[in-house]
Design an enzyme around this catalytic site. Sequence first.
Site, PDB file in Angstrom:
ATOM      1  N   HIS A  55       0.851  -1.192   0.000  1.00  0.00           N
ATOM      2  CA  HIS A  55       0.000   0.000   0.000  1.00  0.00           C
ATOM      3  C   HIS A  55       0.891   1.248   0.000  1.00  0.00           C
ATOM      4  O   HIS A  55       2.116   1.143   0.150  1.00  0.00           O
ATOM      5  CB  HIS A  55      -0.950   0.011   1.208  1.00  0.00           C
ATOM      6  CG  HIS A  55      -0.254  -0.081   2.530  1.00  0.00           C
ATOM      7  ND1 HIS A  55       0.462   0.949   3.072  1.00  0.00           N
ATOM      8  CD2 HIS A  55      -0.133  -1.101   3.403  1.00  0.00           C
ATOM      9  CE1 HIS A  55       0.963   0.574   4.214  1.00  0.00           C
ATOM     10  NE2 HIS A  55       0.641  -0.679   4.454  1.00  0.00           N
TER      11      HIS A  55
HETATM   12  P1  TYD Z   1      -1.433  -2.500   7.647  1.00  0.00           P
HETATM   13  O1  TYD Z   1      -0.905  -1.126   7.805  1.00  0.00           O
HETATM   14  O2  TYD Z   1      -2.148  -2.817   6.370  1.00  0.00           O
HETATM   15  O3  TYD Z   1      -0.257  -3.582   7.833  1.00  0.00           O
HETATM   16  P2  TYD Z   1       1.042  -3.924   6.956  1.00  0.00           P
HETATM   17  O4  TYD Z   1       1.325  -2.759   6.075  1.00  0.00           O
HETATM   18  O5  TYD Z   1       2.103  -4.157   7.952  1.00  0.00           O
HETATM   19  O6  TYD Z   1       0.776  -5.169   6.201  1.00  0.00           O
HETATM   20  O7  TYD Z   1      -2.357  -2.841   8.889  1.00  0.00           O
HETATM   21  C1  TYD Z   1      -2.882  -4.130   9.115  1.00  0.00           C
HETATM   22  C2  TYD Z   1      -4.097  -3.990  10.008  1.00  0.00           C
HETATM   23  O8  TYD Z   1      -3.734  -3.436  11.273  1.00  0.00           O
HETATM   24  C3  TYD Z   1      -5.169  -3.089   9.411  1.00  0.00           C
HETATM   25  O9  TYD Z   1      -6.435  -3.696   9.646  1.00  0.00           O
HETATM   26  C4  TYD Z   1      -5.082  -1.809  10.206  1.00  0.00           C
HETATM   27  C5  TYD Z   1      -4.497  -2.248  11.534  1.00  0.00           C
HETATM   28  N1  TYD Z   1      -3.629  -1.212  12.102  1.00  0.00           N
HETATM   29  C6  TYD Z   1      -4.080  -0.440  13.157  1.00  0.00           C
HETATM   30  O10 TYD Z   1      -5.217  -0.601  13.648  1.00  0.00           O
HETATM   31  N2  TYD Z   1      -3.265   0.513  13.686  1.00  0.00           N
HETATM   32  C7  TYD Z   1      -2.008   0.742  13.192  1.00  0.00           C
HETATM   33  O11 TYD Z   1      -1.273   1.637  13.700  1.00  0.00           O
HETATM   34  C8  TYD Z   1      -1.555  -0.059  12.079  1.00  0.00           C
HETATM   35  C9  TYD Z   1      -0.193   0.149  11.486  1.00  0.00           C
HETATM   36  C10 TYD Z   1      -2.391  -1.020  11.571  1.00  0.00           C
END
Ligand code: TYD
Length: 137
Positions: A55
């Site tokens: 993303h």
């Molecule tokens: P995401 O940022 O997509 O993870 P990555 O990039 O590491 O694969 O986040 C995964 C899930 O965690 C998503 O449902 C949102 C949640 N999340 C939070 O609630 N708070 C946060 O600070 C972060 C980074 C993620």
Amino acid sequence: MEKSKIFDCCVHELPKIHNRAGNITPITGLVNIPFETKRVYFLYDIPGGETRGGHAHRNLQQLIIAASGSFDVLLDDGINKKIINLNRPYFGLHVVPGIWRELINFSSGAICLVLASLKYDEHDYLRNYEEFINFKK
Ligand code: TYD
């Protein structure tokens, strides 16, 4: 954001306070990194072969650190791509807004520490690559 390039993302060498009993790396906002930290999170227990990220963010800046182990960060601004290998806890990759990123090739037991400039906001995410490419136009 829309105009940002992967070349705006760079690895910062962080302070390392060396001690016989171990090391300390302090990170002070606007001193060692170009933003104030509003949020810290870390990724751990990452299964082998798994990819994280996938993303971009509209406004969020991050510093990504391999606090333990190693992994690769693939950066993409819609035109150019580069892969940065992180494998030391005293190096941090500054990712500016508007960059697509994927975290791959995690070593066993790796810990990815992230300092973020903003609180969590799902509206700040561009989770679809086509949407990201349109955002960059
Ligand atoms: P995401 O940022 O997509 O993870 P990555 O990039 O590491 O694969 O986040 C995964 C899930 O965690 C998503 O449902 C949102 C949640 N999340 C939070 O609630 N708070 C946060 O600070 C972060 C980074 C993620």
